[in-house]
Design a protein around this motif. Structure first.
Motif, PDB file in Angstrom:
ATOM      1  N   GLN A  99       0.650  -1.230  -0.014  1.00 50.11           N
ATOM      2  CA  GLN A  99      -0.007   0.059  -0.067  1.00 50.11           C
ATOM      3  C   GLN A  99       0.794   1.352  -0.006  1.00 50.11           C
ATOM      4  OE1 GLN A  99      -3.444  -0.330  -0.411  1.00 50.11           O
ATOM      5  NE2 GLN A  99      -2.615  -2.584  -0.518  1.00 50.11           N
ATOM      6  N   GLY A 100       2.206   0.981   0.118  1.00 50.43           N
ATOM      7  CA  GLY A 100       3.113   2.293   0.107  1.00 50.43           C
ATOM      8  C   GLY A 100       3.577   2.281   1.388  1.00 50.43           C
ATOM      9  N   PHE A 101       3.987   3.546   1.965  1.00 46.33           N
ATOM     10  CA  PHE A 101       4.532   3.904   3.150  1.00 46.33           C
ATOM     11  C   PHE A 101       3.341   4.250   4.087  1.00 46.33           C
ATOM     12  CE2 PHE A 101       8.176   5.282   0.891  1.00 46.33           C
ATOM     13  CZ  PHE A 101       9.192   4.685   1.535  1.00 46.33           C
ATOM     14  N   GLY A 102       3.345   3.337   5.317  1.00 51.34           N
ATOM     15  CA  GLY A 102       2.309   3.695   6.347  1.00 51.34           C
ATOM     16  C   GLY A 102       2.864   3.343   7.645  1.00 51.34           C
ATOM     17  N   ALA A 103       1.765   3.890   8.597  1.00 50.30           N
ATOM     18  CA  ALA A 103       2.177   3.451   9.932  1.00 50.30           C
ATOM     19  C   ALA A 103       2.200   2.202  10.551  1.00 50.30           C
ATOM     20  CB  ALA A 103       1.050   4.216  10.752  1.00 50.30           C
ATOM     21  N   THR A 104       1.508   1.435   9.960  1.00 47.34           N
ATOM     22  CA  THR A 104       1.868  -0.349  10.260  1.00 47.34           C
ATOM     23  C   THR A 104       1.785  -1.036   8.891  1.00 47.34           C
ATOM     24  OG1 THR A 104      -0.668  -0.462  10.659  1.00 47.34           O
ATOM     25  CG2 THR A 104       0.705  -0.036  12.686  1.00 47.34           C
ATOM     26  N   CYS A 105       2.233  -2.089   9.097  1.00 47.37           N
ATOM     27  CA  CYS A 105       2.111  -2.922   7.867  1.00 47.37           C
ATOM     28  C   CYS A 105       1.062  -3.539   7.704  1.00 47.37           C
ATOM     29  CB  CYS A 105       3.334  -3.894   7.833  1.00 47.37           C
ATOM     30  SG  CYS A 105       5.093  -3.099   7.461  1.00 47.37           S
ATOM     31  N   THR A 106       0.376  -4.089   6.386  1.00 45.83           N
ATOM     32  CA  THR A 106      -0.799  -4.557   6.424  1.00 45.83           C
ATOM     33  C   THR A 106      -0.371  -6.305   6.928  1.00 45.83           C
ATOM     34  OG1 THR A 106      -0.402  -5.449   4.134  1.00 45.83           O
ATOM     35  CG2 THR A 106      -1.735  -3.358   4.735  1.00 45.83           C
ATOM     36  N   GLU A 107      -1.557  -7.007   7.316  1.00 46.64           N
ATOM     37  CA  GLU A 107      -1.452  -8.320   7.543  1.00 46.64           C
ATOM     38  C   GLU A 107      -1.398  -9.375   6.494  1.00 46.64           C
ATOM     39  OE1 GLU A 107      -3.571  -9.558  10.911  1.00 46.64           O
ATOM     40  OE2 GLU A 107      -3.449  -7.862  12.077  1.00 46.64           O
ATOM     41  N   THR A 108      -2.003  -8.857   5.406  1.00 45.00           N
ATOM     42  CA  THR A 108      -1.854  -9.613   4.395  1.00 45.00           C
ATOM     43  C   THR A 108      -1.492  -8.745   3.111  1.00 45.00           C
ATOM     44  OG1 THR A 108      -4.260  -8.510   3.400  1.00 45.00           O
ATOM     45  CG2 THR A 108      -4.042 -10.657   4.646  1.00 45.00           C
ATOM     46  N   GLY A 109      -0.920  -9.281   2.094  1.00 44.59           N
ATOM     47  CA  GLY A 109       0.094  -8.506   1.178  1.00 44.59           C
ATOM     48  C   GLY A 109       1.591  -8.575   1.554  1.00 44.59           C
ATOM     49  N   SER A 110       2.173  -7.765   0.543  1.00 43.84           N
ATOM     50  CA  SER A 110       3.718  -7.761   0.380  1.00 43.84           C
ATOM     51  C   SER A 110       4.224  -6.799   1.437  1.00 43.84           C
ATOM     52  CB  SER A 110       4.116  -7.721  -0.863  1.00 43.84           C
ATOM     53  OG  SER A 110       4.023  -8.787  -1.715  1.00 43.84           O
ATOM     54  N   VAL A 111       5.232  -7.158   2.480  1.00 47.54           N
ATOM     55  CA  VAL A 111       5.773  -6.160   2.895  1.00 47.54           C
ATOM     56  C   VAL A 111       7.237  -6.121   2.470  1.00 47.54           C
ATOM     57  CG1 VAL A 111       6.868  -5.759   5.595  1.00 47.54           C
ATOM     58  CG2 VAL A 111       4.560  -6.918   5.099  1.00 47.54           C
ATOM     59  N   TYR A 112       7.561  -5.001   2.049  1.00 50.43           N
ATOM     60  CA  TYR A 112       9.080  -4.434   1.470  1.00 50.43           C
ATOM     61  C   TYR A 112      10.071  -4.207   2.695  1.00 50.43           C
ATOM     62  CZ  TYR A 112       6.193  -5.009  -2.625  1.00 50.43           C
ATOM     63  OH  TYR A 112       5.304  -5.486  -3.461  1.00 50.43           O
ATOM     64  N   LEU A 113       9.488  -3.583   3.614  1.00 51.30           N
ATOM     65  CA  LEU A 113      10.490  -3.135   4.703  1.00 51.30           C
ATOM     66  C   LEU A 113       9.546  -3.020   6.177  1.00 51.30           C
ATOM     67  CD1 LEU A 113      13.471  -2.276   4.982  1.00 51.30           C
ATOM     68  CD2 LEU A 113      12.895   0.111   4.576  1.00 51.30           C
ATOM     69  N   GLN A 114       9.751  -3.772   6.915  1.00 50.45           N
ATOM     70  CA  GLN A 114       9.008  -3.931   8.023  1.00 50.45           C
ATOM     71  C   GLN A 114       9.090  -2.546   8.968  1.00 50.45           C
ATOM     72  OE1 GLN A 114       7.143  -6.593   8.945  1.00 50.45           O
ATOM     73  NE2 GLN A 114       6.311  -5.447  10.890  1.00 50.45           N
ATOM     74  N   MET A 115      10.453  -2.094   9.081  1.00 44.87           N
ATOM     75  CA  MET A 115      10.727  -1.090   9.685  1.00 44.87           C
ATOM     76  C   MET A 115      11.500  -0.052   9.209  1.00 44.87           C
ATOM     77  SD  MET A 115      11.689  -2.346  13.696  1.00 44.87           S
ATOM     78  CE  MET A 115      12.107  -0.975  14.085  1.00 44.87           C
ATOM     79  N   VAL A 116      10.894   0.884   8.446  1.00 43.53           N
ATOM     80  CA  VAL A 116      11.532   1.990   7.657  1.00 43.53           C
ATOM     81  C   VAL A 116      12.568   2.837   8.528  1.00 43.53           C
ATOM     82  CG1 VAL A 116      11.348   4.108   6.300  1.00 43.53           C
ATOM     83  CG2 VAL A 116       9.404   2.230   6.202  1.00 43.53           C
ATOM     84  N   PRO A 117      13.727   2.814   8.105  1.00 44.17           N
ATOM     85  CA  PRO A 117      14.775   3.564   9.110  1.00 44.17           C
ATOM     86  C   PRO A 117      14.619   4.921   9.219  1.00 44.17           C
ATOM     87  CG  PRO A 117      15.846   2.877   7.055  1.00 44.17           C
ATOM     88  CD  PRO A 117      14.538   2.312   7.133  1.00 44.17           C
TER      89      PRO A 117
END
Length: 163
Positions: A99-117
């Motif tokens: 979904q792009g940059f967000g406050a939390t990652c979605t539980e479904t779908g692709s996660v590209y960076l769990q914690m943005v530095p």
């Protein structure tokens, strides 16, 4: 052995007695042969090393962001679009998922960076991401010193590399 005293707060050290033991063995006391240890030089070198470590961490962060954005682009066909520059690693940009940059990652779908530095503190400046079209992007970041061929100051990372 060399004994010396520091007053409260001198060069960032606590007040008290300090002892330096030289590996050469016992030396007779001779005021003309005592080494004058300038703690300000030691402190300056430590601060220089700390700046280098923070800058290396910044460059590692930027590389991680570029890798994640490349994977996002491969899957989504574009980079995350922002109408204005956004500060990375803050509350609203803590994750990069499909979904792009967000406050939390979605539980479904692709996660590209769990914690943005975020920029390591102290010093430096926040990492700022911009992509108005999704065709390319720019991340601005600041180095405190000349590091790995890059000069001190503001730099930009794009899909083509770092400048």
């Amino acid at each position: 052995e060399l004994y010396f005293s520091l007053e409260e707060g001198a060069n960032g050290y606590s007040a008290g007695q300090y002892r330096i033991q030289f590996p050469f063995g016992p030396q007779p006391y001779d005021p003309m042969t005592l080494y004058d240890i300038d703690l300000s030089l030691v402190t300056a070198e430590l601060q220089k090393a700390e700046r280098l470590v923070r800058d290396l961490k910044r460059l590692f962060h930027i590389g991680s962001l570029q890798t994640a954005l490349d994977a996002y682009y491969q899957d989504q066909g574009m980079y995350p679009v922002t109408l204005a520059g956004i500060t990375l690693g803050s509350g609203q940009t803590a994750c990069l998922d499909d979904q792009g940059f967000g406050a939390t990652c979605t539980e479904t779908g692709s996660v590209y960076l769990q914690m943005v530095p975020a920029n390591p503190i102290p010093n430096g400046a926040p990492y700022v991401y911009r992509s108005q079209s999704g065709i390319d992007y720019a991340i601005t970041y600041t180095l405190e010193a000349n590091t790995l061929g890059l000069t001190e100051g503001v730099h930009t990372a794009t899909p083509l590399g770092v400048q």
